[in-house]
Design an enzyme around this catalytic site. Sequence first.
Site: not given
Ligand code: NI
Length: 436
Positions: A248-249, A298, A302, A339, A392
């Site tokens: 992720d991210d 995603h 965020h 989250y 991540h």
């Molecule tokens: Ni995230």
Amino acid sequence: MTVRTRRTWLTRALALAAGSALLLVGCSSPSGSGDDEVEPVDVTSATAPALVDPASLGWESADASALAAYPALAELAGDCGVEVVAAARQVLGVRCSSDAGASVLYSDTTSDQVWSAADLVVEDGRTRLADSLVAAGAAASADAPGLLDDLRFDAAGNLLVVMGDGTTWQVPATEAGELLSDGGRVVRGAVRAGGDFTGSSAQAPAGAPVVAAASLQLPPPAAKPRGTGGGGGDVDCSVLKCLAITFDDGPGPYTEKLLDILAARDAKATFFMLGSLVGGRPDTVKRMVDEGHEVANHSWNHPDLRTLDAAGVASQMSRTQDAIEAASGVRPDLMRPPYGATNDTVLSVLRDQGLAVINWDVDTEDWKNRNVAETTSRALSGAHQGAIILFHDIHPSTVDAAPGIIDALQSQGYTLVTVGNLLGETTPGTKYFSAK
Ligand code: NI
């Protein structure tokens, strides 16, 4: 009569929260990094929202016996007089008054997780809030006892501090967000989204009115064939021992190195990316698709999607879909909410946009531990057939851990596949945590 001090409540609430297995904290916010400087918060005088009529929850009495259906809450509350300060969706908030004073407790009745009022705010936020109350003349000192024992939210998402004498101070919704803990976001999200209380209605006393949402039940959307989100392949997970590793991210500065690691091991992964970062590394995103990985959404930047209205959620998703498609030629059909947090509004938008919700069932907590050994240990101890493991790729420790983790999993007989391969057909607007 049991008398407990507020400190006892707080301490036990913290202990409970720490022990909870509810994983709402899987993603580090790119804008949430630590800044130790204490900045004041804008607090203004306000009016406390109306209390919820206990009868509307099917309660016959306003004391702790009414909490019998909510064991974690009842355990913390002990003997007290109960006022309901919030009852929306799965969240119940009660103000408990006893000889020892009054304190507000909240519960996510779905997970039975409990928070004291102060738990709704992160530690740095408590300091900022207390200092600001002193500056506003609302409190004599920042460590006045019970200063943050009664925190509430209104329907607009403003954070309210109710003082012992009933006077109320408000932090505007736009500023409150950065003060909130994960628990705070859960509570605010429910209050803000509104809707009937749905918690534990099955456990309500016999004969009590059932408080259930009379919401329109839409037919489920048709299942969507796989293959449009990249990461296709002919791996048969009904035969092989498959699991999915997810990142992720990103994309970030270490993603190319990770792609090298994956390529050297013929392991496939799924990347849940932030649309705002995709434009800066289009070649990396294209490479993911070229090398058989799955690209997925995603959000743009965020946010907790529950804090947005439908148009806001739609924008976060569609801008990211467009960015990933522009970079890679592939429009994702999987998303992961920041989250892991969704509500009915979010799910409805995702259904409309053809996106299935992919959470996880193994959390490496790599964003928190930033440690190769711990990330590796959590990944390997959680691994099982059908698992979806959360990482991540914006953290160098995670990418450094990847070779050892992949080698170990493959030596245990696992085939590392994309989420699309693992799950097969997915249904938009539906949540998945693993392949069962
Ligand atoms: Ni995230």
